[in-house]
Write an enzyme that holds these catalytic residues in place. Structure first.
Site, PDB file in Angstrom:
ATOM      1  N   ASP A  22      13.400  -0.834  44.892  1.00  0.00           N
ATOM      2  CA  ASP A  22      13.865   0.085  45.948  1.00  0.00           C
ATOM      3  C   ASP A  22      13.769   1.573  45.591  1.00  0.00           C
ATOM      4  O   ASP A  22      14.725   2.334  45.822  1.00  0.00           O
ATOM      5  CB  ASP A  22      15.307  -0.273  46.371  1.00  0.00           C
ATOM      6  CG  ASP A  22      15.404  -1.685  46.935  1.00  0.00           C
ATOM      7  OD1 ASP A  22      14.416  -2.430  46.876  1.00  0.00           O
ATOM      8  OD2 ASP A  22      16.479  -2.040  47.447  1.00  0.00           O
ATOM      9  N   ASP A  37      13.591  -2.055  50.373  1.00  0.00           N
ATOM     10  CA  ASP A  37      14.616  -2.399  51.339  1.00  0.00           C
ATOM     11  C   ASP A  37      13.994  -2.067  52.697  1.00  0.00           C
ATOM     12  O   ASP A  37      13.493  -0.950  52.891  1.00  0.00           O
ATOM     13  CB  ASP A  37      15.838  -1.503  51.060  1.00  0.00           C
ATOM     14  CG  ASP A  37      17.161  -2.191  51.315  1.00  0.00           C
ATOM     15  OD1 ASP A  37      17.203  -3.431  51.327  1.00  0.00           O
ATOM     16  OD2 ASP A  37      18.166  -1.466  51.486  1.00  0.00           O
ATOM     17  N   HIS A  54      14.882  -2.556  56.461  1.00  0.00           N
ATOM     18  CA  HIS A  54      15.848  -3.005  57.472  1.00  0.00           C
ATOM     19  C   HIS A  54      15.415  -2.708  58.908  1.00  0.00           C
ATOM     20  O   HIS A  54      14.841  -1.648  59.180  1.00  0.00           O
ATOM     21  CB  HIS A  54      17.196  -2.317  57.248  1.00  0.00           C
ATOM     22  CG  HIS A  54      17.871  -2.666  55.960  1.00  0.00           C
ATOM     23  ND1 HIS A  54      17.990  -3.949  55.484  1.00  0.00           N
ATOM     24  CD2 HIS A  54      18.486  -1.875  55.027  1.00  0.00           C
ATOM     25  CE1 HIS A  54      18.653  -3.935  54.338  1.00  0.00           C
ATOM     26  NE2 HIS A  54      18.958  -2.701  54.026  1.00  0.00           N
ATOM     27  N   HIS A 113      20.709  -3.571  61.433  1.00  0.00           N
ATOM     28  CA  HIS A 113      21.008  -4.470  60.315  1.00  0.00           C
ATOM     29  C   HIS A 113      22.513  -4.628  60.093  1.00  0.00           C
ATOM     30  O   HIS A 113      23.276  -3.661  60.241  1.00  0.00           O
ATOM     31  CB  HIS A 113      20.345  -3.943  59.026  1.00  0.00           C
ATOM     32  CG  HIS A 113      20.376  -4.935  57.914  1.00  0.00           C
ATOM     33  ND1 HIS A 113      21.238  -4.829  56.855  1.00  0.00           N
ATOM     34  CD2 HIS A 113      19.674  -6.081  57.732  1.00  0.00           C
ATOM     35  CE1 HIS A 113      21.048  -5.872  56.046  1.00  0.00           C
ATOM     36  NE2 HIS A 113      20.101  -6.642  56.556  1.00  0.00           N
ATOM     37  N   HIS A 160      20.145   3.025  56.588  1.00  0.00           N
ATOM     38  CA  HIS A 160      19.191   3.424  55.541  1.00  0.00           C
ATOM     39  C   HIS A 160      17.972   2.516  55.561  1.00  0.00           C
ATOM     40  O   HIS A 160      18.037   1.375  56.028  1.00  0.00           O
ATOM     41  CB  HIS A 160      19.861   3.360  54.159  1.00  0.00           C
ATOM     42  CG  HIS A 160      20.259   1.967  53.767  1.00  0.00           C
ATOM     43  ND1 HIS A 160      21.423   1.376  54.186  1.00  0.00           N
ATOM     44  CD2 HIS A 160      19.617   1.025  53.029  1.00  0.00           C
ATOM     45  CE1 HIS A 160      21.493   0.142  53.719  1.00  0.00           C
ATOM     46  NE2 HIS A 160      20.407  -0.107  53.020  1.00  0.00           N
ATOM     47  N   LYS A 169      12.093  -6.596  51.705  1.00  0.00           N
ATOM     48  CA  LYS A 169      13.297  -7.434  51.778  1.00  0.00           C
ATOM     49  C   LYS A 169      14.300  -6.804  52.729  1.00  0.00           C
ATOM     50  O   LYS A 169      14.223  -5.612  53.009  1.00  0.00           O
ATOM     51  CB  LYS A 169      13.899  -7.603  50.379  1.00  0.00           C
ATOM     52  CG  LYS A 169      14.382  -6.301  49.786  1.00  0.00           C
ATOM     53  CD  LYS A 169      14.922  -6.503  48.395  1.00  0.00           C
ATOM     54  CE  LYS A 169      15.544  -5.231  47.850  1.00  0.00           C
ATOM     55  NZ  LYS A 169      16.746  -4.784  48.570  1.00  0.00           N
ATOM     56  N   CYS A 206      21.002  -3.683  44.031  1.00  0.00           N
ATOM     57  CA  CYS A 206      19.717  -4.409  44.057  1.00  0.00           C
ATOM     58  C   CYS A 206      19.166  -4.705  42.664  1.00  0.00           C
ATOM     59  O   CYS A 206      18.562  -5.758  42.448  1.00  0.00           O
ATOM     60  CB  CYS A 206      18.734  -3.659  44.931  1.00  0.00           C
ATOM     61  SG  CYS A 206      19.291  -3.689  46.663  1.00  0.00           S
TER      62      CYS A 206
HETATM   63  C1  VGL Z   1      20.806  -1.075  48.058  1.00  0.00           C
HETATM   64  C2  VGL Z   1      22.753  -0.646  49.181  1.00  0.00           C
HETATM   65  C3  VGL Z   1      22.194  -1.077  50.350  1.00  0.00           C
HETATM   66  C4  VGL Z   1      20.043  -1.042  46.786  1.00  0.00           C
HETATM   67  C5  VGL Z   1      20.222  -1.513  49.238  1.00  0.00           C
HETATM   68  O1  VGL Z   1      18.799  -0.892  46.819  1.00  0.00           O
HETATM   69  O2  VGL Z   1      20.688  -1.142  45.715  1.00  0.00           O
HETATM   70  N1  VGL Z   1      22.066  -0.657  48.044  1.00  0.00           N
HETATM   71  N2  VGL Z   1      20.932  -1.516  50.370  1.00  0.00           N
HETATM   72 ZN    ZN Z   2      19.988  -1.966  52.236  1.00  0.00          ZN
END
Ligand code: VGL
Ligand code: ZN
Length: 230
Positions: free
Chosen positions: A13, A54, A56, A60, A97, A122, A170
């Protein structure tokens, strides 16, 4: 590697919304400054160099904006396995996000994405949170897993080195799943940053990783020297 092991790098990410320069929607302090470290790692002879994103939809389940009266960072929500309502994961809610099609969803601009061999998306299913690159946190039954395990197993990978964002979400869930998949798993601590950077949180996360069989290493480590020499 000489000992018959085969190593992969997973960059988790490394996206604009997690970047703190300029501030993304879910900016992690110090994240952007790690880009040279990720890029240097990507220049090493790993057999597989993958990144996750990430990814979304606008609505989401992890977005506080979708739930009346809920606040990002402080509110939590119990999210059920769509195939078993007894299998529940309590998750933190976030600002919107990494929405598909927005700039915040793109890799950090200086990230050397041309060196990647694989890219895995993902978090597309609006019904479930999905921190790990391997899939959502449900195991009874498994639900909505990504291609990550298959990709690594098809390439004969034995060892996985994990960096990226964020350390206690993550990165942590990906590393713990990697151990469960049978990979010798390392988190390179200088290649990751946490949302909550308090010493108390970092200590707890390190312990959880170690209790689950993940090895914490630094950039200057015997394990990475072996990769450089391979
Ligand atoms: C993440 C919060 C929400 C991450 C992803 O990449 O750690 N954290 N979505
Ligand atoms: Zn996320």
């Amino acid at each position: 590697m000489a000992d018959g092991r085969k190593a992969a790098l997973a960059c988790i990410d490394v996206q604009e919304d997690f970047c703190d320069n300029p501030d993304g929607a879910l900016a992690v302090k110090g994240a952007c400054a790690l880009t040279p470290i990720w890029n240097e790692l990507l220049s090493l002879p790993f057999a597989v160099k993958l990144a996750t994103r990430d990814y979304h939809p606008r609505d989401h389940v992890s977005f506080a904006s979708q739930h009346k009266g809920k606040q990002p960072f402080t509110s939590t929500l119990k999210v059920k396995n769509p195939e078993n309502e007894q299998d529940v994961f309590t998750t933190t809610l976030w600002p919107d996000h990494c929405v598909q099609g927005t700039l915040g969803c793109e890799y950090i601009s200086q990230f050397a994405r041309s060196k990647l061999t694989h890219s895995i998306e993902k978090g597309q299913d609006k019904r479930v949170e999905m921190y790990s690159g391997f899939g959502p946190p449900y195991r009874n039954p498994k639900f909505g897993m990504t291609e990550m395990e298959d990709v690594l197993k098809k390439e004969g990978i034995t060892d996985l080195f994990v960096v990226g964002l964020a350390f206690e979400y993550c990165v942590k869930y990906t590393a713990i799943d990697a151990v469960a998949c049978g990979f010798r798993t390392f988190v390179i601590e200088d290649g990751t940053k946490a949302v909550d950077q308090s010493e108390q949180n970092l200590t707890a996360v390190r312990k959880e990783l170690q209790d689950n069989g993940v090895v914490l290493i630094k950039l200057f480590s015997l394990e990475l020297e072996k990769i450089k020499k391979s």
